[in-house]
Design a protein around this motif. Structure first.
Motif, mmCIF file in Angstrom:
data_model
loop_
_atom_site.group_PDB
_atom_site.id
_atom_site.type_symbol
_atom_site.label_atom_id
_atom_site.label_comp_id
_atom_site.label_asym_id
_atom_site.label_seq_id
_atom_site.Cartn_x
_atom_site.Cartn_y
_atom_site.Cartn_z
ATOM 1 N N GLY A 119 -0.806 -6.029 -2.746
ATOM 2 C CA GLY A 119 -1.018 -5.869 -1.312
ATOM 3 C C GLY A 119 -2.009 -6.872 -0.763
ATOM 4 N N ALA A 120 -3.124 -7.037 -1.469
ATOM 5 C CA ALA A 120 -4.140 -7.998 -1.033
ATOM 6 C C ALA A 120 -3.610 -9.417 -1.095
ATOM 7 C CB ALA A 120 -5.398 -7.854 -1.900
ATOM 8 N N ILE A 149 -10.046 -9.712 3.648
ATOM 9 C CA ILE A 149 -9.067 -8.961 2.849
ATOM 10 C C ILE A 149 -9.786 -8.175 1.773
ATOM 11 C CG2 ILE A 149 -7.044 -9.150 1.350
ATOM 12 C CD1 ILE A 149 -6.610 -11.969 2.723
ATOM 13 N N ALA A 150 -9.554 -6.880 1.745
ATOM 14 C CA ALA A 150 -10.170 -6.019 0.726
ATOM 15 C C ALA A 150 -9.388 -6.097 -0.572
ATOM 16 C CB ALA A 150 -10.209 -4.580 1.220
ATOM 17 N N VAL A 151 -10.105 -6.261 -1.678
ATOM 18 C CA VAL A 151 -9.497 -6.278 -3.013
ATOM 19 C C VAL A 151 -10.030 -5.061 -3.763
ATOM 20 C CG1 VAL A 151 -9.227 -7.544 -5.167
ATOM 21 C CG2 VAL A 151 -9.368 -8.790 -3.002
ATOM 22 N N PRO A 152 -9.186 -4.079 -4.095
ATOM 23 C CA PRO A 152 -9.670 -2.843 -4.722
ATOM 24 C C PRO A 152 -10.168 -3.059 -6.142
ATOM 25 C CG PRO A 152 -7.262 -2.887 -4.663
ATOM 26 C CD PRO A 152 -7.731 -4.075 -3.873
ATOM 27 N N ALA A 153 -10.976 -2.104 -6.601
ATOM 28 C CA ALA A 153 -11.484 -2.143 -7.968
ATOM 29 C C ALA A 153 -10.324 -2.061 -8.959
ATOM 30 C CB ALA A 153 -12.454 -0.993 -8.201
ATOM 31 N N ASP A 154 -10.532 -2.662 -10.127
ATOM 32 C CA ASP A 154 -9.493 -2.688 -11.160
ATOM 33 C C ASP A 154 -10.155 -2.421 -12.499
ATOM 34 O OD1 ASP A 154 -7.297 -3.095 -12.753
ATOM 35 O OD2 ASP A 154 -7.316 -5.274 -12.558
ATOM 36 N N GLY A 155 -10.124 -1.157 -12.914
ATOM 37 C CA GLY A 155 -10.776 -0.807 -14.178
ATOM 38 C C GLY A 155 -12.274 -1.041 -14.107
ATOM 39 N N MET A 169 -5.278 -1.580 3.072
ATOM 40 C CA MET A 169 -5.013 -0.391 2.281
ATOM 41 C C MET A 169 -3.743 0.320 2.773
ATOM 42 S SD MET A 169 -7.506 -0.237 0.014
ATOM 43 C CE MET A 169 -7.260 -2.015 -0.072
ATOM 44 N N ALA A 170 -3.050 0.990 1.850
ATOM 45 C CA ALA A 170 -1.813 1.687 2.205
ATOM 46 C C ALA A 170 -2.050 3.170 2.493
ATOM 47 C CB ALA A 170 -0.784 1.538 1.089
ATOM 48 N N ARG A 171 -3.084 3.770 1.858
ATOM 49 C CA ARG A 171 -3.332 5.203 1.994
ATOM 50 C C ARG A 171 -4.796 5.460 2.316
ATOM 51 N NH1 ARG A 171 -1.916 7.613 -3.574
ATOM 52 N NH2 ARG A 171 -3.389 5.946 -4.112
#
Length: 369
Positions: free
Chosen positions: A224-225, A248-254, A347-349
Motif C-alpha cells: 500500500g505504501a 507516506i506512512a510505512v507500518p511496522a514490520d516485525g 492506511m486501509a483500516r
C-alpha cells in the motif's frame, strides 16, 4: 550579426544556464536572427514535457498543452528521423503538400497566424532531448537559408549551457541531502523516473522496509505504501498541476519500527527545463506516543484540524458514534473525516491507523510546551 552582438548573445546563453529567467531573452534573440515571432524550448518526451518560450509564444504554448498537440508532434518526429546535427527548417523536412495536410500546421499553427518554423535538437546529460523551435508567421514565408548558419553556431553553446544547468540542479539537490544528514534524517535524491542518484549513509541503514531495485530504483516493502510512493514519484514529472510534498506512512514490520517517508519536490524556475524532475526522499522515524499534537500530525500527514481531532479520537479508542456526540457532528461527517485520515496516511483500516499513530514519537520540543 556582428562579432560584438555574437559575443553578447553567447554571454547571455551561459548566464541563462545559471539563471533560468534569462532563457526567454535568449529565445527572443534566436527568433530575431530567423525573423521569427519567438522560440520554444521544449523537452522531447511528451510524457514529462517541460517548456519555456519567448513571451510572444506563451499563448500558443498553452494552446499546445490544452489540445495535447505535444503528444503528436510531427515536427519533432521528423527532426528525430533525420538525425541532423544542425538547424532544420520545416521545408527541409516536409513537402508543401504534407504541410497542407498535417493537422499541426493546418489546425494549430495556421489558424493562429503561424505556419513556418525551424529548429534543432540538443542532448543533455539527464538523457533528455531538448528542442529549440523558432516560430515564424505564415505571411512571412519560410525561414531564409542565411539565418540557418547563424543559428547553427549557437548549437554547441546551448548544449554546454544545458550541461552546466543540469549539474547545478544536481548539486543543489545533493546539498539538501547533506543538510538533512547533519540533522539525523535519512534521505535520498530521486529523479522523476524513480532512479536514485544520491543517497545518505543513514538511508542505506534503514532496513528491509525499503527495497533497492535494479537500475537504481527504490521501493517500499509494504504494498500500500509503495503504491502511494510510486504515484508520488510519477507526479514529480506532472505537467497538469503544481507538485507538492507527499507524506507516506510505512507500518511496522516485525522488529522494524514504523516510519513516515516524505517526498519533497526540488523546486525549479518555470524557465528551467534542463535536467530531470527531481525530489528528495526523507525518512522520519516513529516511536511511542499517546495523543498527538495538531501541528505534528499536520506536518507528517497534512491533516486538517478536524481530521487531527478525528484521528486522535480513533487513537483513544472512541467509536464513530462517540466522536459524533462529543463534537456535535453527524456520524456521516465523522465517517468522512476518518476516511480522509485513512487516505492521507495510506492506511486501509482503522486498526492499521491506530497501530501507526500509536508509534509516532512526539519530539521533545512538543513535550516541553
Amino acid at each position: 550579426m556582428s562579432l560584438n552582438a555574437t559575443n553578447e548573445l553567447l554571454d547571455l546563453v551561459y548566464e541563462a544556464a545559471a539563471i533560468p529567467e534569462k532563457w526567454p531573452t535568449v529565445l527572443d534573440r534566436m527568433a530575431q536572427i530567423a525573423g521569427g515571432v519567438g522560440t520554444f524550448l521544449i523537452t522531447a518526451d511528451p510524457r514529462t514535457i517541460r517548456w519555456t518560450s519567448s513571451s510572444a509564444l506563451r499563448q500558443l504554448g498553452l494552446d499546445i498543452l490544452e489540445g495535447h498537440w505535444h503528444e503528436r508532434n510531427t515536427r519533432m518526429e521528423r527532426l528525430l528521423l533525420h538525425r541532423h546535427s544542425g538547424f532544420m527548417r520545416d521545408v527541409d523536412m516536409f513537402s508543401l503538400e504534407e504541410m497542407d495536410q498535417d493537422p499541426s500546421f493546418r489546425d494549430l499553427l495556421r489558424p493562429r497566424g503561424f505556419g513556418w518554423c525551424g529548429g534543432f535538437l540538443v542532448q543533455v546529460p539527464s538523457d533528455d532531448m531538448l528542442l529549440f523551435s523558432v516560430e515564424r508567421r505564415f505571411v512571412d514565408g519560410p525561414i531564409e537559408s542565411s539565418a540557418v548558419s547563424q543559428l547553427n553556431t549557437l548549437r554547441p553553446h546551448l548544449a554546454r549551457a544545458a550541461m552546466v544547468s543540469a549539474r547545478l540542479q544536481m548539486e543543489r539537490a545533493r546539498g539538501m541531502t547533506e543538510s538533512l544528514t547533519t540533522m539525523g534524517l535519512p534521505s535520498a535524491v530521486l529523479l522523476g523516473s524513480g532512479k536514485v542518484v544520491a543517497i545518505s549513509p543513514l538511508f542505506e541503514k534503514i532496513g528491509p522496509q525499503i527495497i533497492f531495485k535494479a537500475f537504481g530504483g527504490v521501493a517500499l516493502a509494504d504494498a500500500g505504501a509503495n503504491a502511494l510512493l510510486s504515484q508520488a514519484i510519477e507526479n514529480l514529472s506532472s505537467v497538469e498541476s503544481e507538485v507538492s510534498a507527499k507524506s507516506i506512512a510505512v507500518p511496522a514490520d516485525g522488529e522494524n519500527e514504523a516510519f513516515v517517508v516524505h517526498l519533497i519536490p526540488v523546486r525549479r524556475s518555470a524557465h528551467d527545463v534542463f535536467g530531470s524532475a527531481m525530489g528528495i526522499l526523507v525518512v522520519t522515524p516513529l516511536g511511542s506516543a499517546e495523543t498527538l499534537p495538531e501541528d505534528l500530525l499536520n506536518g507528517l500527514f497534512d491533516l486538517s484540524p478536524a481530521e487531527v481531532r478525528a484521528a486522535n479520537g480513533i487513537l483513544q479508542g472512541k467509536t464513530i458514534e462517540e466522536l459524533a456526540v462529543a463534537f456535535g457532528l453527524s456520524r456521516e461527517t465523522i465517517r468522512s473525516q476518518v476516511k480522509a485520515v485513512l487516505a492521507k496516511t495510506g492506511m486501509a483500516r482503522q486498526a492499521d491507523l491506530v497501530s501507526l499513530l500509536a508509534n509516532v514519537r512526539v519530539p521533545k520540543w512538543h513535550q516541553a510546551r
